[in-house]
Motif scaffolding. Structure first.
Motif, PDB file in Angstrom:
ATOM      1  N   GLY A  80     -30.427 -19.707  21.258  1.00 19.05           N
ATOM      2  CA  GLY A  80     -30.901 -19.140  22.514  1.00 19.05           C
ATOM      3  C   GLY A  80     -29.875 -19.245  23.622  1.00 19.05           C
ATOM      4  O   GLY A  80     -29.674 -18.301  24.395  1.00 19.05           O
ATOM      5  N   ALA A  81     -29.194 -20.396  23.723  1.00 15.79           N
ATOM      6  CA  ALA A  81     -28.164 -20.569  24.744  1.00 15.79           C
ATOM      7  C   ALA A  81     -27.015 -19.598  24.524  1.00 15.79           C
ATOM      8  O   ALA A  81     -26.509 -18.975  25.465  1.00 15.79           O
ATOM      9  CB  ALA A  81     -27.661 -22.008  24.733  1.00 15.79           C
ATOM     10  N   ARG A  82     -26.606 -19.432  23.278  1.00 19.07           N
ATOM     11  CA  ARG A  82     -25.497 -18.519  22.975  1.00 19.07           C
ATOM     12  C   ARG A  82     -25.871 -17.081  23.304  1.00 19.07           C
ATOM     13  O   ARG A  82     -25.095 -16.362  23.955  1.00 19.07           O
ATOM     14  CB  ARG A  82     -25.137 -18.638  21.495  1.00 19.07           C
ATOM     15  N   TRP A 109     -31.159 -29.416  24.731  1.00 19.74           N
ATOM     16  CA  TRP A 109     -31.501 -30.098  23.465  1.00 19.74           C
ATOM     17  C   TRP A 109     -30.697 -29.458  22.343  1.00 19.74           C
ATOM     18  O   TRP A 109     -31.229 -28.723  21.503  1.00 19.74           O
ATOM     19  CB  TRP A 109     -32.999 -30.004  23.212  1.00 19.74           C
ATOM     20  N   PHE A 110     -29.397 -29.711  22.320  1.00 18.08           N
ATOM     21  CA  PHE A 110     -28.485 -28.981  21.448  1.00 18.08           C
ATOM     22  C   PHE A 110     -28.585 -29.395  19.983  1.00 18.08           C
ATOM     23  O   PHE A 110     -27.895 -28.832  19.143  1.00 18.08           O
ATOM     24  CB  PHE A 110     -27.033 -29.167  21.923  1.00 18.08           C
ATOM     25  N   ASN A 111     -29.408 -30.389  19.654  1.00 19.98           N
ATOM     26  CA  ASN A 111     -29.575 -30.759  18.253  1.00 19.98           C
ATOM     27  C   ASN A 111     -30.598 -29.871  17.537  1.00 19.98           C
ATOM     28  O   ASN A 111     -30.854 -30.058  16.349  1.00 19.98           O
ATOM     29  CB  ASN A 111     -30.002 -32.220  18.141  1.00 19.98           C
ATOM     30  N   GLN A 112     -31.163 -28.890  18.243  1.00 18.33           N
ATOM     31  CA  GLN A 112     -32.100 -27.942  17.640  1.00 18.33           C
ATOM     32  C   GLN A 112     -31.404 -26.593  17.493  1.00 18.33           C
ATOM     33  O   GLN A 112     -30.823 -26.079  18.447  1.00 18.33           O
ATOM     34  CB  GLN A 112     -33.354 -27.800  18.508  1.00 18.33           C
ATOM     35  N   SER A 113     -31.506 -26.013  16.313  1.00 20.04           N
ATOM     36  CA  SER A 113     -30.771 -24.777  16.022  1.00 20.04           C
ATOM     37  C   SER A 113     -31.238 -23.617  16.897  1.00 20.04           C
ATOM     38  O   SER A 113     -30.426 -22.813  17.371  1.00 20.04           O
ATOM     39  CB  SER A 113     -30.934 -24.415  14.543  1.00 20.04           C
ATOM     40  N   GLU A 160     -36.099 -21.817  25.793  1.00 21.62           N
ATOM     41  CA  GLU A 160     -35.847 -22.962  24.913  1.00 21.62           C
ATOM     42  C   GLU A 160     -35.475 -24.208  25.706  1.00 21.62           C
ATOM     43  O   GLU A 160     -35.482 -25.312  25.158  1.00 21.62           O
ATOM     44  CB  GLU A 160     -34.729 -22.632  23.921  1.00 21.62           C
ATOM     45  N   GLY A 161     -35.147 -24.055  26.975  1.00 21.30           N
ATOM     46  CA  GLY A 161     -34.794 -25.201  27.802  1.00 21.30           C
ATOM     47  C   GLY A 161     -36.024 -25.966  28.259  1.00 21.30           C
ATOM     48  O   GLY A 161     -37.169 -25.522  28.097  1.00 21.30           O
ATOM     49  N   PRO A 162     -35.846 -27.157  28.858  1.00 18.89           N
ATOM     50  CA  PRO A 162     -36.988 -27.960  29.332  1.00 18.89           C
ATOM     51  C   PRO A 162     -37.743 -27.257  30.453  1.00 18.89           C
ATOM     52  O   PRO A 162     -37.185 -26.440  31.195  1.00 18.89           O
ATOM     53  CB  PRO A 162     -36.318 -29.246  29.841  1.00 18.89           C
TER      54      PRO A 162
END
Length: 619
Positions: free
Chosen positions: A172-174, A163-167, A249-251
């Motif tokens: 979290g991914a980075r 869900w990359f439209n959430q900051s 933060e992922g599903p």
């Protein structure tokens, strides 16, 4: 027929990868006629084919010698890069676990992400993980295992940032990607350093070399620690554990796969490298210490979390810490059994919690409660998973932990005591979450919370049933430890540690204790709730150092490098403007100026030659 199935075992990782490629056809940017849903169904079919292929192979390889294939890739400068594949009961059993859990996770995602338009991308990433993990367990080479782990790291980054439209998701991914890269860098150093010593990257060759190897102890310590750093990052071990918390933060369907089998990829490589690590007592001691610190710290932190995902993520770190202790102590069989029982039990718990979150629209444990009467299937699935996770006889977790404690009671009694304490803390943590969700009175967010649709409920029930029947499956395969040869005192201590932790949690969170429960000393509660302040320490040390260095480099680039370039430009402009006013328009004057300039240049160029000329007088 059996021989043909074994010979074609290398196709198993290709099935999910084929589904991943086919998912591209249903990206929203390519087609909007059918929507993205067919991508999920295609990947479900390909995963089912991979599972059935492995299931047909398993009887043919059971209690048979391992079969090895070698796929030649590249030979350059005397370096032969050949991919060795090992087909054995262990590798095929691991593939059955991976493909089975991924199939149930994908079915779970059909219901959980019903209204999401990112189906094609999500299922493609799950297929990438499945193909990578199947390839990892078949691969018998440290070098190629490292390459596969790098691909899985990229998959982790993409799946966390779904869900990359959430900051917060992007951050979290980075952070998860960069944290893993630290361990990967040291692992690469170890991979490159071990080859000149052993002359091979094959795990079998490394194990044979380790039996007779005579190497410098200091050198082997450095190489061993580098090889351990990679699994530390993959298994979320201290101090590289922060990425798993960010991964929440992922599903939820991706959390099932990641917390059950993806975190175990590092442990798989660590188990394969155990003969090499045993060459240095310092390395084995470090592995035990890392596992003990992580297991104790993560289980304590889990108790203080109010977010469901965070609480479960730290339990994953704690159990991977137990695996580290087992490998450091040389108990690889117990480590493999623990990975199996953990993966199935924790999948049931995560599916149950995800089903609750889907309807209740909150992950905050303080806003839930009283769901046992409304969600009996979810509650029963969580309870079975929790009992299978800790040492409660006769479920799988009990046998795995008992085998480990039995192997540690003589050589490493201190480690066995730590294991008992961790089991007690984990039992307290899982019952605490159960009480906060299903016990007490219903709150506003849980007033209306019926059971979910069958794609969400069915996988949860299947995994719970498998958790209950796992001891029977292991007994039929003669994989359970022999009860007559085990330490009965250790079994009693493990059982009592589990019962004590569960009983204390039930009394505290179901009894008359004021809610929310708080520790009498607030600094200790904050210490646990904020992860021993490791995120703050990480930001002030590693992140702060990188920030300072980046600012210095930016200042140097801006004012020194760019300044010199700008100075040349300014001088050129100023010189041109100055010369502009010296123009006379006379051709003879320009020719004379050029001639004088050329003469000066020739004289300066030939000055060194002219200065060395000597006048020779002949008499």
């Amino acid at each position: 027929m059996a021989e043909l199935l074994i010979q074609s075992a290398w196709l198993i990782p290709c099935y999910p990868l084929m589904g991943m490629v086919l998912s591209i056809l249903w990206f929203p940017s390519i087609t909007r006629l059918t929507g993205p849903r067919p991508a999920g169904y295609v990947n479900l079919i390909m995963t089912a084919i991979a599972f059935l292929h492995a299931l047909l192979i398993f009887p043919a390889v059971w209690q048979q010698p391992a079969v090895e294939f070698r796929l030649h890739w590249l030979t350059v400068a005397g370096l032969d890069l050949t991919l060795p594949l090992e087909v054995s009961a262990l590798t095929i059993g691991a593939i059955l676990l991976i493909t089975g859990i991924n199939f149930l996770s994908q079915l779970y995602a059909v219901g959980y992400l019903e209204m999401d338009w990112g189906w094609a991308r999500f299922f493609a990433l799950l297929a990438l993980f499945e193909g990578g993990m199947c390839g990892l367990v078949l691969c018998n080479s440290l070098f190629f295992s490292y390459m596969i782990l790098e691909i899985l790291t990229l998959g982790t980054y993409l799946l966390i940032g779904f869900w990359f439209n959430q900051s917060l998701v992007v951050t979290g991914a980075r952070d998860a990607f960069l944290t893993k890269r630290i361990g990967d860098l040291f692992l690469l150093m170890g991979v490159l350093a071990i080859y000149p010593l052993a002359g091979t990257w094959d795990f079998d060759g490394l194990a044979a070399w380790a039996q007779t190897a005579e190497v410098n102890p200091k050198l082997m310590t450095l190489v061993g620690l580098a090889l351990v750093a990679g699994p530390m990052g993959k298994c979320a071990q201290f101090p590289l554990h922060l990425w798993l918390d960010e991964a929440m933060e992922g599903p939820f369907p991706s959390t099932i796969l990641r917390n059950s089998v993806v975190v175990a990829t590092g442990a798989w490589v660590l188990i394969k490298l155990q003969p090499v690590l045993a060459l240095s007592p310092t390395v084995t001691t470090a592995v035990i210490a890392i596992g003990a610190v992580t297991a104790l710290g993560a289980s304590l932190i889990s108790i203080a979390q109010i977010d469901i995902k965070r609480s479960l993520s730290y339990l994953a770190s704690a159990y991977m810490g137990i695996v580290f202790m087992a490998v450091g102590a040389g108990q690889t069989q117990a480590a493999l059994l623990l990975l199996l029982t953990y993966a199935i039990a924790v999948s049931a718990m995560i599916m149950s919690c995800g089903s609750i979150v889907l309807n209740s629209i909150t992950q905050d444990l303080t806003q839930l409660g009283g769901l046992w009467s409304r969600r009996p299937v979810s509650g029963l699935s969580y309870a079975i998973g929790a009992l299978g996770l800790v040492a409660v006889p006769p479920l799988g977790g009990f046998w795995a932990l008992l085998k480990l404690v039995d192997g540690l009671r003589e050589g490493s009694p201190t480690v066995a005591i730590i294991l008992l304490v961790v089991n007690d803390l984990v039992a307290f943590s899982v019952v605490r979450v159960f009480c906060l969700i299903f016990g007490n009175q219903a709150k506003q967010m849980s007033q209306r919370s019926p059971e979910n649709l069958w794609p969400v409920t069915l996988p949860m029930v299947v995994v719970a049933a498998l958790t209950l029947h796992l001891p029977l499956v292991l007994q039929s395969l003669n994989l359970l430890p022999n009860w007559a040869q085990l330490d009965k005192t250790a079994a009693l201590l493990l059982t009592w540690s589990s019962l004590a932790g569960m009983a204390i949690a039930a009394v505290v969170y179901l009894g008359p204790v004021e809610k929310p429960v708080r520790l009498p000393w607030k600094p200790l509660q904050d210490l646990l709730a904020y992860d021993f302040y490791t995120p703050k320490i990480y930001r002030s040390s590693v992140v702060g150092s990188v920030d300072i260095v980046s600012r210095l480099v930016d200042w140097g680039d801006r004012y020194i490098v760019d300044g010199l370039v700008n100075l040349v430009g300014i001088v050129s402009i100023f010189g041109g403007e100055t010369l502009k006013y010296g123009n006379t328009g006379k051709t003879q004057f320009y020719a004379l100026t050029i001639a004088v300039g050329l003469t000066v240049l020739i004289v300066l160029s030939a000055w060194s030659i002219l200065s060395n000329l000597k006048l020779v007088v002949f008499g």
